[in-house]
Write a protein that holds these residues in place. Sequence first.
Motif, PDB file in Angstrom:
ATOM      1  N   VAL A 248       0.847  -1.192   0.000  1.00 46.07           N
ATOM      2  CA  VAL A 248       0.000   0.000   0.000  1.00 46.07           C
ATOM      3  C   VAL A 248       0.883   1.242   0.000  1.00 46.07           C
ATOM      4  O   VAL A 248       1.970   1.246   0.585  1.00 46.07           O
ATOM      5  N   LYS A 249       0.395   2.273  -0.658  1.00 47.70           N
ATOM      6  CA  LYS A 249       1.118   3.540  -0.706  1.00 47.70           C
ATOM      7  C   LYS A 249       0.394   4.566   0.145  1.00 47.70           C
ATOM      8  O   LYS A 249      -0.829   4.695   0.061  1.00 47.70           O
ATOM      9  N   VAL A 250       1.149   5.273   0.956  1.00 44.38           N
ATOM     10  CA  VAL A 250       0.578   6.301   1.836  1.00 44.38           C
ATOM     11  C   VAL A 250       1.480   7.527   1.809  1.00 44.38           C
ATOM     12  O   VAL A 250       2.670   7.440   1.513  1.00 44.38           O
ATOM     13  N   ARG A 251       0.896   8.660   2.131  1.00 49.20           N
ATOM     14  CA  ARG A 251       1.707   9.869   2.281  1.00 49.20           C
ATOM     15  C   ARG A 251       2.498   9.769   3.576  1.00 49.20           C
ATOM     16  O   ARG A 251       1.968   9.326   4.606  1.00 49.20           O
ATOM     17  N   ALA A 252       3.737  10.195   3.527  1.00 55.16           N
ATOM     18  CA  ALA A 252       4.598  10.122   4.709  1.00 55.16           C
ATOM     19  C   ALA A 252       4.004  10.894   5.879  1.00 55.16           C
ATOM     20  O   ALA A 252       4.219  10.547   7.046  1.00 55.16           O
ATOM     21  N   ALA A 253       3.242  11.929   5.590  1.00 59.62           N
ATOM     22  CA  ALA A 253       2.647  12.745   6.652  1.00 59.62           C
ATOM     23  C   ALA A 253       1.586  11.999   7.448  1.00 59.62           C
ATOM     24  O   ALA A 253       1.271  12.377   8.581  1.00 59.62           O
ATOM     25  N   TYR A 254       1.032  10.911   6.864  1.00 58.04           N
ATOM     26  CA  TYR A 254      -0.083  10.233   7.519  1.00 58.04           C
ATOM     27  C   TYR A 254       0.133   8.740   7.711  1.00 58.04           C
ATOM     28  O   TYR A 254      -0.806   8.010   8.017  1.00 58.04           O
ATOM     29  N   ALA A 255       1.371   8.294   7.577  1.00 55.18           N
ATOM     30  CA  ALA A 255       1.658   6.869   7.723  1.00 55.18           C
ATOM     31  C   ALA A 255       1.226   6.343   9.094  1.00 55.18           C
ATOM     32  O   ALA A 255       0.590   5.292   9.204  1.00 55.18           O
ATOM     33  N   GLY A 256       1.551   7.074  10.146  1.00 58.16           N
ATOM     34  CA  GLY A 256       1.198   6.635  11.495  1.00 58.16           C
ATOM     35  C   GLY A 256      -0.299   6.546  11.701  1.00 58.16           C
ATOM     36  O   GLY A 256      -0.804   5.583  12.287  1.00 58.16           O
ATOM     37  N   TYR A 257      -1.018   7.552  11.225  1.00 58.76           N
ATOM     38  CA  TYR A 257      -2.474   7.549  11.350  1.00 58.76           C
ATOM     39  C   TYR A 257      -3.079   6.332  10.642  1.00 58.76           C
ATOM     40  O   TYR A 257      -3.962   5.649  11.176  1.00 58.76           O
ATOM     41  N   MET A 258      -2.621   6.097   9.412  1.00 56.74           N
ATOM     42  CA  MET A 258      -3.195   5.002   8.617  1.00 56.74           C
ATOM     43  C   MET A 258      -2.910   3.640   9.255  1.00 56.74           C
ATOM     44  O   MET A 258      -3.783   2.781   9.326  1.00 56.74           O
TER      45      MET A 258
END
Length: 312
Positions: A248-258
């Motif tokens: 999965v690809k995520v923005r680095a700014a929201y990796a923890g949240y996801m």
Amino acid sequence: MMKHNDQEASLLRMADMRHKQRERLAYIDFKLYFLGELRRQDLLDRFEIGLAGATRDITEYKTMAPQNLDFDGTAKLYRPTEAFKPLFAHSPRQVFMALSSGIGQGLDHEPMPMLRSEYPKSLNIPDVSVIAPITRAINQGKAVQLRYTSINSGHSIKKLAPFALVDIGARWQVRAFDLEKLQYRDYVLTRMCDPEVIVEKNYDQATVLEGDFLWNRVIELELVPHPNHPKPKIVEMDYGMTNAVLRVKVRAAYAGYMLRTWCVDCSKDHHIKDVDFALWLRDPLQLYGAEADLAPGYEDPRPGHHNLIRAM
């Protein structure tokens, strides 16, 4: 089965249609495919068209896909045939939303679910008087001034340059640049009061957006069945894994949240023993340099770094 030439003809036919008619044909396709029945009244109720218009749409659909539906004279409705093949690509996410929440008939109508369903209700609902100025500012590339209540610093007046809405599962946030502190932050919509759109002469949204490294950086994470899970093959099925890996690809700014929302064990030694944690992040180093403070079990390798909650 629809032949290749028939498919091409249908696509060319749709390309010449107006958007509204394509929307009605897609609705016919949806009803047949997912609910197994279609009545003329469905089109009348959904699109507020006349009986003649509904008949024309159904006739057009039959012309494009004659093998897709049969008329049930006893029940006075159309049903899909065994040879049914959808004319439209239906997004699974939109399908579930339509079935569980309904398809709206305009912004002033409350949609009704199409099937009995249950899903978590949102407990964090921003007021529309807050949403509107923020979304206008994002769309028009302007700034906002507002009163904000922060966990860390309490009440304050802020001047922000918002550029994106973010749904982290439990609540909606806004990604913004603080024009006074000159830093990128996440702000919770329900903590905002009296936002007002303002014109900031030196603010350029494109330049600000380009400068947010964590927003613009996209990282790929490899999630695998948790080593402690008793049925890893079921986990593979649940997440549609390929070779026991879900990428999965995520923005680095929201990796923890996801990762927190998905209940992914991000510890090196996969030590979280909880039935809800069916996934494990195979390589925690994939989070290096990302905002991963909230990732379950993650320990940042940077010296002296302490996990903090980022949303103010």
